[in-house]
Scaffold this active site. Structure first.
Site, PDB file in Angstrom:
ATOM      1  N   GLY A  93       0.825  -1.201   0.000  1.00  0.00           N
ATOM      2  CA  GLY A  93       0.000   0.000   0.000  1.00  0.00           C
ATOM      3  C   GLY A  93       0.855   1.244   0.000  1.00  0.00           C
ATOM      4  N   SER A  94       0.331   2.316   0.556  1.00  0.00           N
ATOM      5  CA  SER A  94       0.999   3.610   0.473  1.00  0.00           C
ATOM      6  C   SER A  94       2.199   3.695   1.407  1.00  0.00           C
ATOM      7  CB  SER A  94       0.010   4.727   0.818  1.00  0.00           C
ATOM      8  OG  SER A  94      -0.252   4.745   2.209  1.00  0.00           O
ATOM      9  N   GLY A 128       2.809   2.680   5.299  1.00  0.00           N
ATOM     10  CA  GLY A 128       3.978   1.850   5.557  1.00  0.00           C
ATOM     11  C   GLY A 128       4.849   2.407   6.680  1.00  0.00           C
ATOM     12  N   GLU A 186       5.737  -3.436   0.785  1.00  0.00           N
ATOM     13  CA  GLU A 186       5.848  -3.010  -0.613  1.00  0.00           C
ATOM     14  C   GLU A 186       4.974  -1.777  -0.747  1.00  0.00           C
ATOM     15  OE1 GLU A 186       4.791  -2.174  -4.107  1.00  0.00           O
ATOM     16  OE2 GLU A 186       3.958  -4.185  -4.329  1.00  0.00           O
ATOM     17  N   CYS A 211       1.376   0.214  -8.253  1.00  0.00           N
ATOM     18  CA  CYS A 211       2.508   0.810  -7.539  1.00  0.00           C
ATOM     19  C   CYS A 211       3.726   0.991  -8.435  1.00  0.00           C
ATOM     20  CB  CYS A 211       2.868  -0.042  -6.326  1.00  0.00           C
ATOM     21  SG  CYS A 211       3.158  -1.777  -6.740  1.00  0.00           S
TER      22      CYS A 211
END
Length: 485
Positions: free
Chosen positions: A231-232, A236, A253, A287
């Site tokens: 995710g973002s 993170g 990730e 992403c």
């Protein structure tokens, strides 16, 4: 697939259960906002229960044989193959992705399952390290324990599977929370597949809920040994802070700002073909999507002209129509955010080479030229079909611009000199660089992951094996040892 009756439920301890919250969530088709399912959300207490049963189930699963683990994975593969058409259509409805994108996602999920079979025998292996004649050193690889898995909305099936399949193959159990917006594709389908496969109850638990219900329980619960999150970068960092306080492992990730670099000797037609795919697949909601296109000044005008012509012609509309490539953005908030980037770029002086528009819940392609690499447009992870094109005076400047971002996930270089391309690839601060290809590449046998704000850890065989297991040293003193006191 025979899962319609359970798609609105969580899966805890091998049982499909209705959430106990007073709140419900309507899972919507992003294209027409029709309701696909109404999910009664699971509560924090149900999540806590899931971690408890996962911990107990993992103790037995850790003792399972290699054949048992492989058989479960093979049966899950059978389920995904036998139900491919229905799964792809669920992905189309749930994510708003094109039929092309959803077939790719189904294929990737299968690849992660198939690769996991190859290393189901990695746990409980013993490696002997020689020392002295009177001591044996045995090095074991053991299952890590319970893994907390959190997956995003864009590629929910394969980005969930790349954690779940290796975890199960290596003797771990999983508590998994998909993004509630894609609860069916990111959660229910996976639970149904492993139920069909005969996975023992409690080894995989799928929780359909949101942050308002559970807060940080996926992160703070003391049972899981590792938090796997895609995710973002902002989230993170939050996860990393909590994990650090609690000494938990993480596999993160995160966001990306992937550069696509066209050098002075590049084949423009090949570069345009790659850039069109790598920028606009799934409406740019990936992403590792191409976020910035950096072109040497000698190729700039030619590239822009051909890129705009191609972008203008990409078919858009209802993703159920297999001829359409661009479908809706995931929700209204993402649409509004994307158009705010467009308006800000106009105010900042970027030139519009292709003016897009809103059609229902779809944003058609935008192309901006004369973009400053330091601008907000260039430095933001756009997650939309917006293409900024940046001019570089030299090849060296192009490579320098590529690394000039807080992110470092994927990247690409186009050149006719392959040796030069590989040398320059090492100068881009990113976890992955692709020569004469676009930035959206994944496979289960490569070290997938990013640098800087794009994450920590690597997925893929064998790197994920190290992430999802623990190494133990057992020494055996074969003769009585003489101590100095």
């Amino acid at each position: 697939m025979q899962a319609v009756g359970v798609m609105d439920k969580s899966y805890i301890n091998g049982v499909w259960v209705t959430g106990e919250s007073e709140r419900s969530y309507n899972v919507l088709n992003p294209y027409d906002r029709s309701t696909l399912a109404t999910v009664r959300l699971a509560t924090k207490e149900q999540l806590e229960q899931a971690f408890v049963v996962a911990e107990e189930a993992q103790k037995l699963w850790a003792k399972s044989s290699v054949d048992e683990r492989r058989n479960v994975l093979e049966k899950a593969i059978e389920y995904f193959k036998d139900n491919k058409d229905e799964i792809v259509q669920t992905l189309v409805r749930d994510t708003g992705g094109s039929v092309l994108k959803c077939n790719v996602e189904h294929h990737l999920a299968l690849e992660f399952l198939e690769e996991s079979i190859k290393y189901a025998d990695e746990v409980h292996k013993v490696r002997e390290v020689t020392n002295s004649g009177d001591k044996l050193n045995h090095i074991y690889r053991l299952p890590l324990g319970v893994i907390s898995s959190i997956s995003p909305f864009n590629f929910p099936l394969n980005l969930s599977m790349r954690t779940i399949a290796p975890a199960i193959a290596l003797g771990n159990s999983v508590v998994h929370k998909p993004d509630i917006q894609v609860a069916l594709a990111g959660g229910s389908i996976i639970a149904k597949a492993f139920e069909y496969a005969g996975l023992p109850a409690g080894v995989l638990n799928v929780i359909l809920t949101d942050i308002e219900e559970i807060g940080d329980e996926m992160l703070r619960n003391p049972i899981p040994k590792l938090i796997s999150f895609t995710g973002s970068s902002a989230v993170g960092r939050h996860i990393g802070g909590i994990a650090g306080q609690n000494l938990k492992r993480v596999a993160l990730e995160l966001g990306g700002n992937s550069p696509f670099v066209v050098l002075s000797d590049a084949d423009v037609d090949r570069a345009v073909n790659a850039a069109i795919f790598g920028k606009f697949i799934h409406q740019g909601q990936i992403c590792m999507i191409i976020n910035r296109i950096i072109v040497h000044q000698d190729k700039y005008d030619q590239f822009v002209k051909k890129f705009v012509e191609r972008a203008k012609a990409i078919p858009y509309g209802d993703p159920k129509d297999p001829t359409n490539i661009i479908g809706p953005l995931i929700n209204e908030r993402q649409l509004e955010k994307a158009f705010s980037y467009v308006e800000e770029a106009k105010r900042d002086g970027a030139t519009i080479a292709l003016e897009g528009k809103r059609v229902g819940n779809i944003m058609t392609p935008y192309v901006f030229t004369n973009v400053d690499n330091a601008s907000k447009l260039a430095q933001t992870e756009l997650f939309a079909p917006i293409a900024p094109i940046i001019k570089a005076a030299t090849d060296e400047e192009a490579i320098a611009l590529a690394s000039d971002t807080e992110y470092g996930l994927s990247s690409a270089i186009f050149t006719n000199d392959l040796q030069k391309g590989e040398e320059l690839a090492l100068h881009i601060d990113a976890g992955m660089t692709h020569i004469n290809d676009q930035t959206v590449n994944d496979a289960p046998h490569i070290p997938f992951g990013g640098n800087k704000a794009s994450g920590l850890g690597r997925f893929g065989n064998p790197w994920v094996v190290e992430e999802f297991t623990v190494t133990k040293w057992v020494s055996i003193q074969t003769k009585e040892r003489q101590y100095p006191f």
